[in-house]
Design a protein around this motif. Sequence first.
Motif, PDB file in Angstrom:
ATOM      1  N   PRO A 256       0.808  -1.227   0.000  1.00 16.20           N
ATOM      2  CA  PRO A 256       0.000   0.000   0.000  1.00 16.20           C
ATOM      3  C   PRO A 256       0.835   1.268   0.000  1.00 16.20           C
ATOM      4  O   PRO A 256       0.413   2.291  -0.582  1.00 16.20           O
ATOM      5  CB  PRO A 256      -0.826  -0.129   1.286  1.00 16.20           C
ATOM      6  CG  PRO A 256      -0.103  -1.094   2.136  1.00 16.20           C
ATOM      7  CD  PRO A 256       0.548  -2.046   1.202  1.00 16.20           C
ATOM      8  N   ALA A 257       2.022   1.264   0.642  1.00 13.60           N
ATOM      9  CA  ALA A 257       2.858   2.470   0.657  1.00 13.60           C
ATOM     10  C   ALA A 257       3.295   2.832  -0.750  1.00 13.60           C
ATOM     11  O   ALA A 257       3.279   4.012  -1.141  1.00 13.60           O
ATOM     12  CB  ALA A 257       4.069   2.241   1.557  1.00 13.60           C
ATOM     13  N   LEU A 286      -0.787   1.528  13.119  1.00 10.99           N
ATOM     14  CA  LEU A 286      -1.197   0.907  11.852  1.00 10.99           C
ATOM     15  C   LEU A 286      -2.080  -0.311  12.102  1.00 10.99           C
ATOM     16  O   LEU A 286      -3.048  -0.553  11.372  1.00 10.99           O
ATOM     17  CB  LEU A 286       0.032   0.510  11.031  1.00 10.99           C
ATOM     18  CG  LEU A 286       0.851   1.670  10.438  1.00 10.99           C
ATOM     19  CD1 LEU A 286       2.090   1.126   9.738  1.00 10.99           C
ATOM     20  CD2 LEU A 286       0.004   2.487   9.465  1.00 10.99           C
ATOM     21  N   ILE A 296      -0.900   9.370   6.720  1.00  8.93           N
ATOM     22  CA  ILE A 296       0.486   9.295   7.170  1.00  8.93           C
ATOM     23  C   ILE A 296       1.169  10.626   6.907  1.00  8.93           C
ATOM     24  O   ILE A 296       1.196  11.099   5.772  1.00  8.93           O
ATOM     25  CB  ILE A 296       1.245   8.173   6.440  1.00  8.93           C
ATOM     26  CG1 ILE A 296       0.472   6.852   6.496  1.00  8.93           C
ATOM     27  CG2 ILE A 296       2.645   8.020   7.027  1.00  8.93           C
ATOM     28  CD1 ILE A 296       0.258   6.304   7.866  1.00  8.93           C
ATOM     29  N   THR A 309      -3.423   6.589   2.651  1.00 12.71           N
ATOM     30  CA  THR A 309      -3.078   5.252   2.169  1.00 12.71           C
ATOM     31  C   THR A 309      -3.955   4.223   2.850  1.00 12.71           C
ATOM     32  O   THR A 309      -4.436   4.443   3.963  1.00 12.71           O
ATOM     33  CB  THR A 309      -1.589   4.923   2.430  1.00 12.71           C
ATOM     34  OG1 THR A 309      -1.310   3.616   1.961  1.00 12.71           O
ATOM     35  CG2 THR A 309      -1.274   4.995   3.913  1.00 12.71           C
ATOM     36  N   VAL A 311      -4.183   0.743   4.757  1.00 12.50           N
ATOM     37  CA  VAL A 311      -3.325  -0.136   5.556  1.00 12.50           C
ATOM     38  C   VAL A 311      -3.691  -1.582   5.229  1.00 12.50           C
ATOM     39  O   VAL A 311      -4.877  -1.920   5.143  1.00 12.50           O
ATOM     40  CB  VAL A 311      -3.506   0.136   7.065  1.00 12.50           C
ATOM     41  CG1 VAL A 311      -2.590  -0.770   7.882  1.00 12.50           C
ATOM     42  CG2 VAL A 311      -3.220   1.601   7.373  1.00 12.50           C
ATOM     43  N   THR A 316       0.236  -3.535   8.058  1.00 12.95           N
ATOM     44  CA  THR A 316       1.510  -3.037   7.540  1.00 12.95           C
ATOM     45  C   THR A 316       1.274  -2.127   6.344  1.00 12.95           C
ATOM     46  O   THR A 316       0.188  -2.110   5.744  1.00 12.95           O
ATOM     47  CB  THR A 316       2.434  -4.184   7.120  1.00 12.95           C
ATOM     48  OG1 THR A 316       1.856  -4.867   5.990  1.00 12.95           O
ATOM     49  CG2 THR A 316       2.630  -5.175   8.262  1.00 12.95           C
ATOM     50  N   LEU A 317       2.339  -1.400   5.990  1.00 10.56           N
ATOM     51  CA  LEU A 317       2.296  -0.543   4.796  1.00 10.56           C
ATOM     52  C   LEU A 317       3.171  -1.095   3.680  1.00 10.56           C
ATOM     53  O   LEU A 317       3.101  -0.619   2.553  1.00 10.56           O
ATOM     54  CB  LEU A 317       2.779   0.875   5.141  1.00 10.56           C
ATOM     55  CG  LEU A 317       1.862   1.724   6.028  1.00 10.56           C
ATOM     56  CD1 LEU A 317       2.521   3.070   6.307  1.00 10.56           C
ATOM     57  CD2 LEU A 317       0.505   1.927   5.367  1.00 10.56           C
TER      58      LEU A 317
END
Length: 463
Positions: A256-257, A286, A296, A309, A311, A316-317
């Motif tokens: 996702p990041a 998160l 973020i 974003t 999660v 986690t990202l």
Amino acid sequence: MDGLIMAGQLLLGLSILVILHELGHFLAARAFGIKVEKFYLFFDAWNFKLFSFKMGETEYGVGWLPLGGYVKISGMIDESMDTEQMALPAQPWEFRSKPAWQRLVVMLGGIIVNVIVGIVIFWIITFKYGESFTPNDQLVNGVHPGIIGKEIGIKDGDRILALNGQKVVRFEELISSKVLLGNTRLTVLRNGQAVDLHVPESVLNSITKYGIQEFISPRRGVQKINKVLEPGDVAQAEPGFLKRMLGEKSAKIATPAFDAGIKAGDSILAVNNKLVRFRDDISTELENFAGKQATIKVLRNGATLNINTKVAQDGTLGIQFASAPLPVQHVNYGFFQSFGIGIDKAWTTFADNGKGVWKMITGKVSARNISSPIGIAKVYGSDFEWENFWRLTGLISMALAFMNLLPIPALDGGHVVFLIIEMIIGKPLGDKFMERAQVVGFAMLLTLMVFAFGNDIFKIFGK
């Protein structure tokens, strides 16, 4: 390639230890004039061997079955089960013709050599490499607990001061057998007050299930993002709750990041307007938004940005942080000082094996903690370093010494018990009894071996 390196280290380490162990039996037997017919690394089951040669009265070789090794001592009921030889009259060069105390020394020869080897290994690597450790009093941010640590009651930021009332000097003490064998009292400093926490005897079961990384680790401040995982990457992201629960093989790597435009070099300042000072702050926030949208705040090239974003479901990202250096202190020791430390490390390893086995026997620790060569190979790892190789080989040498001392027929310890009984009652136990005891011992060892391999295979598949 990683698997080959692990297997190669295991094979080399065990081969060295097996040869030296059998050499202990060999030298003791020859010192008392006992004939040794064979000296083998690995077993030549059904008389099949990779190669062999004869020197003097002894045949030396390498068998095809890599489950240890043996020396065939003339006139002894052992793994060869040579009942034909035992049916003949005893000869003066045979094991059975010698006094019980001499036979006892022969049986203890391999164990004694393993102990000596363990001491020498720990002595030399301590002298050559010294010791590096993390000073506990320099971990000003305290510790971060994983799943296991939280179950015990450890909280983020706790500073662990003492172990069973003794000041903790090295952080590594907290992830050693002193704590992991359980029934330990930890004194932590929390909000200016000392709090005692109890580590249960069952903690080793949790370590086996989740891994040592889920106990405690030094609490680290927020660092820049080192890598943003992209679709197709197989690298590990920052730990998330579900990923820890399910195991790395069961959790998919999410990105996702990358999808949201977060970049390597960014520093995370806040998650949903909550400032984050530590890595665990980020993970905790998160996980509260697992499967949801989050905002973020990052620092990029001197400017702050708010990035929306999603999660991932595991909290986690899909990012990796740069590793913050921990304070490290190194100590070098003199040659003779290192010898004392080597003895202490060897004895601690031997005693820890005894404590662990006793906890299994009494049911306080699960037998799932038993490992086969598969598990040992994983401990060696996929990177070859001489210091790490010899340290682990020293640990295994002491473990072999302890295991061979167990009073199980077919092991050295079983023979020792029978010899002690003979010395007490004044006559040897019957050949038929010894033969049956060997069969029972083989069955026990085979069952244990199958169980250990099953343990490690099930662990690989996450069962």
